[in-house]
Design a protein around this motif. Structure first.
Motif, PDB file in Angstrom:
ATOM      1  N   MET A   1      16.970  10.243 -11.258  1.00  9.15           N
ATOM      2  CA  MET A   1      15.895  10.725 -10.592  1.00  9.15           C
ATOM      3  C   MET A   1      14.869   9.731 -10.874  1.00  9.15           C
ATOM      4  O   MET A   1      14.664   9.366 -12.125  1.00  9.15           O
ATOM      5  CB  MET A   1      15.727  12.122 -11.148  1.00  9.15           C
ATOM      6  N   ALA A   2      13.844   9.563  -9.879  1.00  8.49           N
ATOM      7  CA  ALA A   2      12.545   8.755 -10.120  1.00  8.49           C
ATOM      8  C   ALA A   2      11.772   9.204 -11.037  1.00  8.49           C
ATOM      9  O   ALA A   2      11.469  10.547 -10.867  1.00  8.49           O
ATOM     10  CB  ALA A   2      12.178   8.006  -8.930  1.00  8.49           C
ATOM     11  N   ARG A   3      11.063   8.362 -11.643  1.00  7.79           N
ATOM     12  CA  ARG A   3      10.043   8.979 -12.415  1.00  7.79           C
ATOM     13  C   ARG A   3       8.822   9.005 -11.757  1.00  7.79           C
ATOM     14  O   ARG A   3       8.483   8.229 -10.937  1.00  7.79           O
ATOM     15  CB  ARG A   3       9.927   8.069 -13.873  1.00  7.79           C
ATOM     16  N   LEU A   4       7.848  10.120 -12.094  1.00  4.40           N
ATOM     17  CA  LEU A   4       6.648   9.925 -11.320  1.00  4.40           C
ATOM     18  C   LEU A   4       5.536   9.127 -11.939  1.00  4.40           C
ATOM     19  O   LEU A   4       5.525   8.840 -13.010  1.00  4.40           O
ATOM     20  CB  LEU A   4       6.052  11.594 -11.424  1.00  4.40           C
ATOM     21  N   SER A   5       4.794   8.922 -10.972  1.00  7.32           N
ATOM     22  CA  SER A   5       3.657   7.873 -11.346  1.00  7.32           C
ATOM     23  C   SER A   5       2.654   8.432 -12.204  1.00  7.32           C
ATOM     24  O   SER A   5       2.415   9.653 -11.969  1.00  7.32           O
ATOM     25  CB  SER A   5       3.098   6.957 -10.110  1.00  7.32           C
ATOM     26  N   LEU A   6       1.729   7.969 -12.654  1.00  3.38           N
ATOM     27  CA  LEU A   6       0.740   8.320 -13.459  1.00  3.38           C
ATOM     28  C   LEU A   6      -0.145   9.314 -12.600  1.00  3.38           C
ATOM     29  O   LEU A   6      -0.471  10.347 -12.955  1.00  3.38           O
ATOM     30  CB  LEU A   6      -0.348   7.410 -14.012  1.00  3.38           C
ATOM     31  N   TYR A   7      -0.578   8.715 -11.557  1.00  2.00           N
ATOM     32  CA  TYR A   7      -1.348   9.525 -10.483  1.00  2.00           C
ATOM     33  C   TYR A   7      -0.777  10.906  -9.989  1.00  2.00           C
ATOM     34  O   TYR A   7      -1.561  11.885  -9.906  1.00  2.00           O
ATOM     35  CB  TYR A   7      -1.596   8.692  -9.146  1.00  2.00           C
ATOM     36  N   GLN A   8       0.586  10.718 -10.040  1.00  2.00           N
ATOM     37  CA  GLN A   8       1.350  12.200  -9.250  1.00  2.00           C
ATOM     38  C   GLN A   8       1.254  13.097 -10.582  1.00  2.00           C
ATOM     39  O   GLN A   8       1.076  14.202 -10.422  1.00  2.00           O
ATOM     40  CB  GLN A   8       2.691  11.501  -8.814  1.00  2.00           C
ATOM     41  N   ARG A   9       1.547  12.484 -11.642  1.00  4.57           N
ATOM     42  CA  ARG A   9       1.456  13.436 -13.089  1.00  4.57           C
ATOM     43  C   ARG A   9       0.180  14.052 -12.928  1.00  4.57           C
ATOM     44  O   ARG A   9      -0.033  15.177 -13.560  1.00  4.57           O
ATOM     45  CB  ARG A   9       2.021  12.816 -14.233  1.00  4.57           C
ATOM     46  N   LEU A  10      -1.052  13.182 -12.878  1.00  2.00           N
ATOM     47  CA  LEU A  10      -2.407  13.704 -13.015  1.00  2.00           C
ATOM     48  C   LEU A  10      -2.403  14.808 -11.947  1.00  2.00           C
ATOM     49  O   LEU A  10      -3.176  15.909 -12.309  1.00  2.00           O
ATOM     50  CB  LEU A  10      -3.389  12.760 -12.968  1.00  2.00           C
ATOM     51  N   ARG A  11      -2.131  14.574 -10.722  1.00  2.00           N
ATOM     52  CA  ARG A  11      -2.281  15.511  -9.687  1.00  2.00           C
ATOM     53  C   ARG A  11      -1.430  16.869  -9.748  1.00  2.00           C
ATOM     54  O   ARG A  11      -1.909  17.827  -9.208  1.00  2.00           O
ATOM     55  CB  ARG A  11      -2.108  14.953  -8.294  1.00  2.00           C
ATOM     56  N   ALA A  12      -0.375  16.633 -10.688  1.00  2.00           N
ATOM     57  CA  ALA A  12       0.467  17.940 -10.862  1.00  2.00           C
ATOM     58  C   ALA A  12      -0.259  19.226 -11.537  1.00  2.00           C
ATOM     59  O   ALA A  12      -0.016  20.183 -11.475  1.00  2.00           O
ATOM     60  CB  ALA A  12       1.807  17.468 -11.329  1.00  2.00           C
ATOM     61  N   ASN A  13      -1.193  18.790 -12.310  1.00  2.00           N
ATOM     62  CA  ASN A  13      -1.780  19.793 -13.162  1.00  2.00           C
ATOM     63  C   ASN A  13      -3.354  20.031 -12.712  1.00  2.00           C
ATOM     64  O   ASN A  13      -3.988  19.087 -12.303  1.00  2.00           O
ATOM     65  CB  ASN A  13      -1.725  19.761 -14.795  1.00  2.00           C
TER      66      ASN A  13
END
Length: 107
Positions: A1-13
């Motif tokens: 499974m691909a790891r989420l980018s920093l931007y995607q992780r920031l948008r997740a919370n």
């Protein structure tokens, strides 16, 4: 499974989205402040700031949609500058409609 980018992780919370929204506001404010100076400072800072605000705030998105409805010419220009997918879809739909109307009127 691909790891989420920093931007995607920031948008997740929610805190990350708030931080991105505030950073977008900061970019837009900085772009407005340095706009009168020579050079393309406004064009480099304002559109990315607007994109961050629109992507991370429902309030900003509602205001933007209301602006586009009141001022369609400016809204279309802003969509082109921001390279919004909805703008490209709308232009393609309008071109198809225009070619169909030409075919109907030439008969």
């Amino acid at each position: 499974m691909a790891r989420l980018s920093l931007y995607q992780r920031l948008r997740a919370n929610p805190r990350g989205r708030s931080a991105l929204f505030l950073f977008g506001l900061l970019l837009m404010a900085t772009g407005i402040i340095i706009g009168p100076l020579p050079g393309p400072g406004f064009l480099i800072l304002f559109p990315p700031g607007l994109m961050l605000c629109l992507q991370n705030s429902r309030w900003a998105k509602r205001r933007y949609v209301r602006f586009k409805r009141r001022h369609p010419r400016y809204g279309a220009w802003a969509d082109r500058v921001l390279r919004r997918v909805s703008a490209a879809r709308r232009r393609a739909r309008d071109q198809i409609g225009a070619t169909r109307e030409e075919g109907v009127t030439s008969d």
